[in-house]
Design a protein around this motif. Structure first.
Motif, PDB file in Angstrom:
ATOM      1  N   GLU A  15       0.808  -1.211   0.000  1.00  0.00           N
ATOM      2  CA  GLU A  15       0.000   0.000   0.000  1.00  0.00           C
ATOM      3  C   GLU A  15       0.846   1.268   0.000  1.00  0.00           C
ATOM      4  O   GLU A  15       0.499   2.252  -0.667  1.00  0.00           O
ATOM      5  N   PRO A  18       4.876   2.011  -3.029  1.00  0.00           N
ATOM      6  CA  PRO A  18       4.971   2.857  -4.231  1.00  0.00           C
ATOM      7  C   PRO A  18       5.114   4.341  -3.919  1.00  0.00           C
ATOM      8  O   PRO A  18       5.850   5.053  -4.606  1.00  0.00           O
ATOM      9  N   ILE A  19       4.445   4.808  -2.872  1.00  0.00           N
ATOM     10  CA  ILE A  19       4.533   6.227  -2.505  1.00  0.00           C
ATOM     11  C   ILE A  19       5.939   6.570  -2.037  1.00  0.00           C
ATOM     12  O   ILE A  19       6.512   7.596  -2.428  1.00  0.00           O
ATOM     13  N   PHE A  51       5.902   5.411 -11.459  1.00  0.00           N
ATOM     14  CA  PHE A  51       4.958   5.248 -10.347  1.00  0.00           C
ATOM     15  C   PHE A  51       3.621   4.676 -10.806  1.00  0.00           C
ATOM     16  O   PHE A  51       3.039   3.821 -10.130  1.00  0.00           O
ATOM     17  N   ILE A  55       2.071   1.361  -8.989  1.00  0.00           N
ATOM     18  CA  ILE A  55       0.910   1.321  -8.080  1.00  0.00           C
ATOM     19  C   ILE A  55      -0.191   0.440  -8.660  1.00  0.00           C
ATOM     20  O   ILE A  55      -0.925  -0.218  -7.917  1.00  0.00           O
ATOM     21  N   THR A  58       1.048  -3.150  -7.710  1.00  0.00           N
ATOM     22  CA  THR A  58       0.905  -3.480  -6.289  1.00  0.00           C
ATOM     23  C   THR A  58      -0.568  -3.596  -5.893  1.00  0.00           C
ATOM     24  O   THR A  58      -0.922  -4.423  -5.059  1.00  0.00           O
ATOM     25  N   THR A  59      -1.427  -2.791  -6.511  1.00  0.00           N
ATOM     26  CA  THR A  59      -2.861  -2.900  -6.234  1.00  0.00           C
ATOM     27  C   THR A  59      -3.405  -4.225  -6.751  1.00  0.00           C
ATOM     28  O   THR A  59      -4.215  -4.888  -6.083  1.00  0.00           O
ATOM     29  N   GLN A  73      -9.671   2.349  -2.742  1.00  0.00           N
ATOM     30  CA  GLN A  73      -8.465   1.863  -3.410  1.00  0.00           C
ATOM     31  C   GLN A  73      -8.653   1.828  -4.919  1.00  0.00           C
ATOM     32  O   GLN A  73      -7.751   2.210  -5.671  1.00  0.00           O
ATOM     33  N   VAL A  77      -6.467   4.201  -7.611  1.00  0.00           N
ATOM     34  CA  VAL A  77      -5.597   3.698  -8.674  1.00  0.00           C
ATOM     35  C   VAL A  77      -6.092   4.144 -10.047  1.00  0.00           C
ATOM     36  O   VAL A  77      -5.284   4.446 -10.940  1.00  0.00           O
ATOM     37  N   VAL A  80      -4.951   7.735 -10.390  1.00  0.00           N
ATOM     38  CA  VAL A  80      -3.500   7.773 -10.590  1.00  0.00           C
ATOM     39  C   VAL A  80      -3.171   7.469 -12.048  1.00  0.00           C
ATOM     40  O   VAL A  80      -2.343   8.145 -12.674  1.00  0.00           O
TER      41      VAL A  80
END
Length: 201
Positions: A15, A18-19, A51, A55, A58-59, A73, A77, A80
């Protein structure tokens, strides 16, 4: 389908990893200009380009492991990908900087719409994690709606008036700290309106 439990550390890495990687990558590339395919991109755009798929990946992994993604969530995404993609495609960092504004306006707008109908959509999303009486949900939803709108306004002020460095620090640490602080200050609601497990039986 119920959410499958996974290692809390793994979940945190998926979660927030990535940030943090975006932040580290920006610090390393912020003063550089890279030429890719004959076009010059500054470090911020290059890091944004990395990024967005990170993300998304990872999501996806989080969904595969838990079998569940919250609506927040999913919305995050999607935004993003849209705003990060626009920034890379148009070589313009303003779109990615507007992304938190759109996210918080979306969340605040949805919660506010529910309030106008006399409902707490927050309860629908978080009832299992935070069992509260209906009145408590309505109070918390009103406060969170105002809070999200305030964050949207604050993000606009920061990216439009401050340096990219300042915005990246604000995005990485300021917004996270603000959300944490908000819920820490809502202890009175959880104490007054919380439902004990034996009451639910």
């Amino acid at each position: 389908m119920a959410e499958k439990k996974i290692n809390p550390m793994l979940k945190a890495v998926l979660e927030f990893g990535p940030i943090l990687l975006f932040f580290v990558g920006y610090l390393r590339l912020r003063d550089q200009v890279l030429t890719i395919g004959g076009t010059e991109y500054d470090g911020f755009i290059v890091v944004t380009a990395a990024f967005v798929p990170l993300i998304a990946l990872t999501t996806f992994i989080l969904w595969r492991l838990t079998g569940h993604l919250s609506k927040m969530q999913i919305a995050t995404v999607v935004l993003v990908i849209i705003f990060g993609g626009l920034s890379v495609w148009l070589n313009d960092d303003r779109f990615f900087k507007m992304k938190p504004t759109m996210i918080y306006l979306l969340f605040g707008g949805v919660l506010g719409f529910g309030l106008m109908l006399g409902k707490s959509y927050l309860k629908f999303v978080m009832e299992e994690a935070l069992p509260l009486e209906d009145e408590g949900w309505m109070i918390l939803t009103r406060r969170l709606t105002v809070f999200f709108i305030a964050l949207a306004v604050l993000n606009e002020v920061i990216w439009r008036t401050q340096s990219t460095d300042t915005w990246v620090y604000f995005k990485t640490f300021g917004l996270t700290a603000a959300v944490f602080a908000f819920f820490m200050t809502q202890g009175g609601i959880f104490t007054k309106y919380g439902i004990e497990e034996d009451e639910e039986a």
